[in-house]
Design a protein around this motif. Structure first.
Motif, short mmCIF file in Angstrom:
data_model
loop_
_atom_site.label_atom_id
_atom_site.label_comp_id
_atom_site.label_asym_id
_atom_site.label_seq_id
_atom_site.Cartn_x
_atom_site.Cartn_y
_atom_site.Cartn_z
N ARG A 109 9.90 -2.03 -0.76
CA ARG A 109 9.13 -0.78 -0.81
C ARG A 109 9.48 0.04 -2.05
NH1 ARG A 109 10.12 -0.72 4.88
NH2 ARG A 109 11.96 0.56 4.56
N ALA A 110 10.78 0.15 -2.35
CA ALA A 110 11.22 0.97 -3.48
C ALA A 110 10.76 0.37 -4.81
CB ALA A 110 12.74 1.10 -3.46
N VAL A 111 10.85 -0.95 -4.95
CA VAL A 111 10.44 -1.60 -6.20
C VAL A 111 8.92 -1.51 -6.35
CG1 VAL A 111 10.26 -3.82 -7.41
CG2 VAL A 111 12.42 -3.14 -6.35
N ALA A 112 8.18 -1.71 -5.28
CA ALA A 112 6.72 -1.61 -5.35
C ALA A 112 6.27 -0.21 -5.74
CB ALA A 112 6.10 -2.00 -4.01
N ALA A 113 7.00 0.80 -5.30
CA ALA A 113 6.67 2.18 -5.62
C ALA A 113 7.24 2.62 -6.96
CB ALA A 113 7.20 3.10 -4.52
N LYS A 114 7.98 1.74 -7.62
CA LYS A 114 8.66 2.06 -8.88
C LYS A 114 9.54 3.29 -8.73
CE LYS A 114 5.23 0.03 -11.97
NZ LYS A 114 4.36 0.25 -13.15
N SER A 119 2.05 0.37 -1.22
CA SER A 119 1.27 -0.34 -0.22
C SER A 119 0.96 -1.77 -0.60
CB SER A 119 -0.04 0.41 0.02
OG SER A 119 -0.79 0.46 -1.18
N SER A 120 1.32 -2.18 -1.84
CA SER A 120 0.94 -3.52 -2.29
C SER A 120 2.02 -4.56 -2.06
CB SER A 120 0.59 -3.50 -3.78
OG SER A 120 1.74 -3.24 -4.55
N VAL A 121 3.10 -4.19 -1.38
CA VAL A 121 4.13 -5.17 -1.06
C VAL A 121 3.48 -6.32 -0.30
CG1 VAL A 121 6.19 -5.60 0.32
CG2 VAL A 121 5.99 -3.50 -0.99
#
Length: 204
Positions: free
Chosen positions: A107-112, A68-70
């Motif tokens: 989204r994928a990078v922010a969620a690791k 959610s921090s993107v």
């Protein structure tokens, strides 16, 4: 006459093959074309995505953010977004595919989510691991080395990148100062089918 026809056919076939793998940009590569603000705001676009234009699809660093921090900017200028859309359409083909890949990667990078990021990468990928170049052959190898490839600094660049600030040229769309590049990968000689993939991840 027959020799001329044969030569033309061979040239066309060779030209098509060049589109299968765009050049991999180098870190700090300066784009030849940057998005410029357009005069009119972008209209809503519900059109079906088309493949990249054949003539343009050719031969181009502690992050704890949750999904959610993107970075999102409620004051994003529609005209600036449209300028990027237009630059992608002109240099690479259908911008809808690129916008979708941009959003999915953030989204994928922010969620690791290593597996999700790995699925967005074109292989083989040359990455820098512990200061040395390494060839990553597939998504499993990428996921296993995820934290060393997508370093906190690179993850920060990806999640903070605004779509309206992307640089665009024939090598693709650039995050930050060249840490990550996206480009279309043709799936056939005519480039009628293509996927937008991560073609470079590297220190800035």
């Amino acid at each position: 006459m027959n020799k001329l026809i044969c030569a033309a056919v061979i040239a066309m076939l060779l030209s098509g093959c060049d589109k299968l793998a765009p050049p991999v940009p180098e870190a700090g590569d300066t784009p030849t074309k940057a998005a410029a603000p357009a005069a009119e705001p972008a209209p809503a676009n519900a059109a079906t995505a088309s493949v990249p234009a054949a003539e343009n699809a050719a031969t181009p660093p502690a992050h704890d953010a949750a999904a959610s921090s993107v970075t999102t900017d409620p004051a994003t200028d529609p005209a600036a977004d449209k300028a990027v859309d237009d630059a992608i359409d002109d240099a690479l083909g259908d911008h809808i595919r690129y916008r979708a890949a941009f959003d999915e990667l953030q989204r994928a990078v922010a969620a690791k989510d290593a597996a999700a990021v790995a699925a967005l990468v074109q292989y083989p990928l040359v990455a820098t691991i512990d200061g040395k170049k390494a060839t990553i052959k597939d998504s499993a190898a990428f996921a296993a080395q995820y934290d060393k490839i997508v370093t906190p600094a690179i993850a920060d660049v990806v999640t903070r990148q605004k779509y309206s600030d992307l640089f665009v040229n024939y090598k693709g769309v650039m995050f930050g100062s060249g840490q990550v590049w996206l480009n279309g990968i043709c799936k056939d000689n005519a480039c009628k089918q293509a996927d937008v993939k991560v073609v470079a991840i590297q220190p800035g």
